[in-house]
Write a protein that holds these residues in place. Structure first.
Motif, PDB file in Angstrom:
ATOM      1  N   ILE A 196      -6.907  -2.207 -19.379  1.00  0.00           N
ATOM      2  CA  ILE A 196      -6.422  -3.292 -20.242  1.00  0.00           C
ATOM      3  C   ILE A 196      -5.272  -2.792 -21.113  1.00  0.00           C
ATOM      4  O   ILE A 196      -4.234  -3.452 -21.234  1.00  0.00           O
ATOM      5  CB  ILE A 196      -7.578  -3.835 -21.117  1.00  0.00           C
ATOM      6  CG1 ILE A 196      -8.592  -4.565 -20.228  1.00  0.00           C
ATOM      7  CG2 ILE A 196      -7.045  -4.764 -22.210  1.00  0.00           C
ATOM      8  CD1 ILE A 196      -9.860  -4.976 -20.950  1.00  0.00           C
ATOM      9  N   SER A 201     -14.604  -6.739 -12.961  1.00  0.00           N
ATOM     10  CA  SER A 201     -13.690  -6.488 -14.089  1.00  0.00           C
ATOM     11  C   SER A 201     -13.191  -7.800 -14.701  1.00  0.00           C
ATOM     12  O   SER A 201     -11.989  -8.046 -14.811  1.00  0.00           O
ATOM     13  CB  SER A 201     -12.512  -5.627 -13.630  1.00  0.00           C
ATOM     14  OG  SER A 201     -12.956  -4.438 -13.020  1.00  0.00           O
ATOM     15  N   ASP A 202     -14.132  -8.639 -15.138  1.00  0.00           N
ATOM     16  CA  ASP A 202     -13.785  -9.964 -15.653  1.00  0.00           C
ATOM     17  C   ASP A 202     -12.837  -9.910 -16.845  1.00  0.00           C
ATOM     18  O   ASP A 202     -11.911 -10.718 -16.952  1.00  0.00           O
ATOM     19  CB  ASP A 202     -15.058 -10.717 -16.054  1.00  0.00           C
ATOM     20  CG  ASP A 202     -15.921 -11.081 -14.857  1.00  0.00           C
ATOM     21  OD1 ASP A 202     -15.415 -10.976 -13.725  1.00  0.00           O
ATOM     22  OD2 ASP A 202     -17.086 -11.459 -15.049  1.00  0.00           O
ATOM     23  N   LYS A 203     -13.069  -8.952 -17.742  1.00  0.00           N
ATOM     24  CA  LYS A 203     -12.232  -8.887 -18.938  1.00  0.00           C
ATOM     25  C   LYS A 203     -10.804  -8.499 -18.579  1.00  0.00           C
ATOM     26  O   LYS A 203      -9.843  -9.109 -19.074  1.00  0.00           O
ATOM     27  CB  LYS A 203     -12.826  -7.883 -19.927  1.00  0.00           C
ATOM     28  CG  LYS A 203     -12.153  -7.919 -21.290  1.00  0.00           C
ATOM     29  CD  LYS A 203     -12.873  -7.022 -22.290  1.00  0.00           C
ATOM     30  CE  LYS A 203     -12.196  -7.085 -23.649  1.00  0.00           C
ATOM     31  NZ  LYS A 203     -12.884  -6.203 -24.644  1.00  0.00           N
ATOM     32  N   LEU A 204     -10.646  -7.504 -17.718  1.00  0.00           N
ATOM     33  CA  LEU A 204      -9.322  -7.094 -17.275  1.00  0.00           C
ATOM     34  C   LEU A 204      -8.632  -8.245 -16.554  1.00  0.00           C
ATOM     35  O   LEU A 204      -7.445  -8.513 -16.789  1.00  0.00           O
ATOM     36  CB  LEU A 204      -9.428  -5.878 -16.348  1.00  0.00           C
ATOM     37  CG  LEU A 204      -8.142  -5.412 -15.670  1.00  0.00           C
ATOM     38  CD1 LEU A 204      -7.080  -5.032 -16.686  1.00  0.00           C
ATOM     39  CD2 LEU A 204      -8.432  -4.226 -14.733  1.00  0.00           C
ATOM     40  N   ARG A 205      -9.367  -8.927 -15.702  1.00  0.00           N
ATOM     41  CA  ARG A 205      -8.797 -10.051 -14.957  1.00  0.00           C
ATOM     42  C   ARG A 205      -8.332 -11.149 -15.905  1.00  0.00           C
ATOM     43  O   ARG A 205      -7.267 -11.751 -15.705  1.00  0.00           O
ATOM     44  CB  ARG A 205      -9.835 -10.593 -13.968  1.00  0.00           C
ATOM     45  CG  ARG A 205      -9.246 -11.580 -12.962  1.00  0.00           C
ATOM     46  CD  ARG A 205     -10.225 -11.865 -11.852  1.00  0.00           C
ATOM     47  NE  ARG A 205     -11.254 -12.817 -12.244  1.00  0.00           N
ATOM     48  CZ  ARG A 205     -12.568 -12.602 -12.174  1.00  0.00           C
ATOM     49  NH1 ARG A 205     -13.019 -11.431 -11.748  1.00  0.00           N
ATOM     50  NH2 ARG A 205     -13.431 -13.528 -12.522  1.00  0.00           N
ATOM     51  N   GLY A 206      -9.099 -11.393 -16.957  1.00  0.00           N
ATOM     52  CA  GLY A 206      -8.713 -12.406 -17.931  1.00  0.00           C
ATOM     53  C   GLY A 206      -7.440 -12.036 -18.669  1.00  0.00           C
ATOM     54  O   GLY A 206      -6.559 -12.880 -18.884  1.00  0.00           O
ATOM     55  N   ILE A 207      -7.319 -10.757 -19.051  1.00  0.00           N
ATOM     56  CA  ILE A 207      -6.106 -10.291 -19.743  1.00  0.00           C
ATOM     57  C   ILE A 207      -4.899 -10.420 -18.832  1.00  0.00           C
ATOM     58  O   ILE A 207      -3.822 -10.881 -19.254  1.00  0.00           O
ATOM     59  CB  ILE A 207      -6.283  -8.831 -20.201  1.00  0.00           C
ATOM     60  CG1 ILE A 207      -7.379  -8.713 -21.261  1.00  0.00           C
ATOM     61  CG2 ILE A 207      -4.965  -8.261 -20.711  1.00  0.00           C
ATOM     62  CD1 ILE A 207      -7.066  -9.387 -22.574  1.00  0.00           C
ATOM     63  N   TYR A 260      -4.735  -9.250  -9.926  1.00  0.00           N
ATOM     64  CA  TYR A 260      -5.586 -10.364 -10.351  1.00  0.00           C
ATOM     65  C   TYR A 260      -6.426 -10.889  -9.185  1.00  0.00           C
ATOM     66  O   TYR A 260      -7.649 -11.069  -9.314  1.00  0.00           O
ATOM     67  CB  TYR A 260      -4.728 -11.502 -10.922  1.00  0.00           C
ATOM     68  CG  TYR A 260      -5.527 -12.755 -11.221  1.00  0.00           C
ATOM     69  CD1 TYR A 260      -6.235 -12.878 -12.414  1.00  0.00           C
ATOM     70  CD2 TYR A 260      -5.593 -13.798 -10.297  1.00  0.00           C
ATOM     71  CE1 TYR A 260      -6.989 -14.005 -12.681  1.00  0.00           C
ATOM     72  CE2 TYR A 260      -6.348 -14.933 -10.549  1.00  0.00           C
ATOM     73  CZ  TYR A 260      -7.044 -15.028 -11.741  1.00  0.00           C
ATOM     74  OH  TYR A 260      -7.802 -16.144 -11.989  1.00  0.00           O
ATOM     75  N   GLU A 311     -12.987   0.130 -18.423  1.00  0.00           N
ATOM     76  CA  GLU A 311     -12.056  -0.972 -18.204  1.00  0.00           C
ATOM     77  C   GLU A 311     -11.000  -1.057 -19.307  1.00  0.00           C
ATOM     78  O   GLU A 311      -9.879  -1.532 -19.076  1.00  0.00           O
ATOM     79  CB  GLU A 311     -12.863  -2.276 -18.147  1.00  0.00           C
ATOM     80  CG  GLU A 311     -12.142  -3.455 -17.556  1.00  0.00           C
ATOM     81  CD  GLU A 311     -13.061  -4.666 -17.433  1.00  0.00           C
ATOM     82  OE1 GLU A 311     -12.557  -5.743 -17.076  1.00  0.00           O
ATOM     83  OE2 GLU A 311     -14.273  -4.533 -17.693  1.00  0.00           O
ATOM     84  N   ALA A 312     -11.350  -0.580 -20.494  1.00  0.00           N
ATOM     85  CA  ALA A 312     -10.425  -0.648 -21.627  1.00  0.00           C
ATOM     86  C   ALA A 312      -9.126   0.105 -21.347  1.00  0.00           C
ATOM     87  O   ALA A 312      -8.057  -0.282 -21.829  1.00  0.00           O
ATOM     88  CB  ALA A 312     -11.099  -0.088 -22.883  1.00  0.00           C
TER      89      ALA A 312
END
Length: 278
Positions: free
Chosen positions: A213, A260-266, A251, A209-210
């Motif tokens: 991001i 992909s919660d972290k990507l969605r948050g970014i 999104y 996922e990084a």
């Protein structure tokens, strides 16, 4: 003459079509010769329709499919006169991508394509998505849809979903998508959804996922950098619109899929930051 032949073939039974192609190998050559025909009726309603019928009915031999892939992924297909704008060559590139997308999708069951063929397809599809300058969607009633960016995205999505997807092309695919934000054109026919389909397919491959991001951060950083260097010109505004449209679509794709919660948050942070011009 081949128009009448196409109509007759479309009216045949499944077995009749298969037998006809076996006995008349010139049909494959006609399909290839008319991939990018300027007439929408001949190109879409007859040639492409007949090709899909033959493909889904398993009426094309393995040799015929390899022949099509070799021809359509070459300078006679995907990269034919690449760089031209407002020219009929766009139909050859675009519909080569559409034919190949159907073949790649079917090959998940057929398993005809080699690693080398998938590799060449990925390279030329990325080249086309990156360098295509004819961004028209609907051209005219007579010529129909060009839609090269959308159809190339369909091909890249199919390649990404294929079991033999060469994963080393991930970064190049993401870069090719981002290149289209800055071509001085605002996409209006749901191209952002095609881009996001590719990204979703890449995420489904388990890629870190990084990477996505970082891609998102770099995309928005470029908006800021270009605004600082040359101001808010027309190209910048169009790039901002394209980028926000992709970000918002992605999104909600991720939200509905609950992944992909972290990507969605970014992405959410950047949307909130850029949704209004200060």
């Amino acid at each position: 003459m081949f128009v009448e032949e196409y109509v007759q073939m479309l009216e045949m039974s499944v077995q009749g079509r298969k037998q006809y192609v076996e006995e008349n190998q010139h049909v494959i050559q006609q399909l290839l010769e008319n991939v990018g025909h300027e007439s929408a009726e001949l190109r879409d309603q007859l040639n492409y329709r007949l090709f899909l019928q033959l493909l889904t009915e398993n009426s094309l031999t393995e040799a015929s499919i390899h022949e099509m892939v070799e021809r359509l992924s070459s300078i006679k297909g995907l990269v034919f006169n690449l760089g031209e704008k407002d020219a009929s060559s766009v139909f050859q590139r675009s519909f080569s991508a559409l034919f190949l997308a159907a073949i790649v999708n079917a090959d998940r069951q057929l398993c005809y394509l080699t690693n080398e063929e998938l590799d060449a397809l990925a390279q030329n599809a990325i080249t086309l998505l990156t360098k295509e300058q004819d961004l028209r969607s609907f051209v005219s009633a007579e010529q129909g849809w060009a839609h090269s960016i959308a159809n190339t995205s369909e091909l890249l999505c199919a390649i990404t979903q294929h079991p033999k997807f060469p994963i080393r092309y991930t970064a190049q695919i993401l870069q090719a998508i981002r290149t289209n934000f800055w071509k001085g054109y605002v996409f209006t026919d749901d191209e952002e959804e095609r881009f996001c389909n590719i990204i979703e397919a890449l995420l489904a491959k388990g890629i870190d996922e990084a990477l996505f991001i970082e891609w998102t951060e770099q995309a928005f950083d470029r908006l800021e950098m270009v605004a600082f260097e040359r101001g808010y010109d027309a190209v910048w505004f169009k790039a901002r619109t394209n980028q926000l449209n992709v970000a918002k679509t992605l999104y909600f794709y991720l939200k509905f899929a609950n992944r992909s919660d972290k990507l969605r948050g970014i992405i959410s942070i950047f949307i909130q930051r850029w949704i209004k011009l200060n």
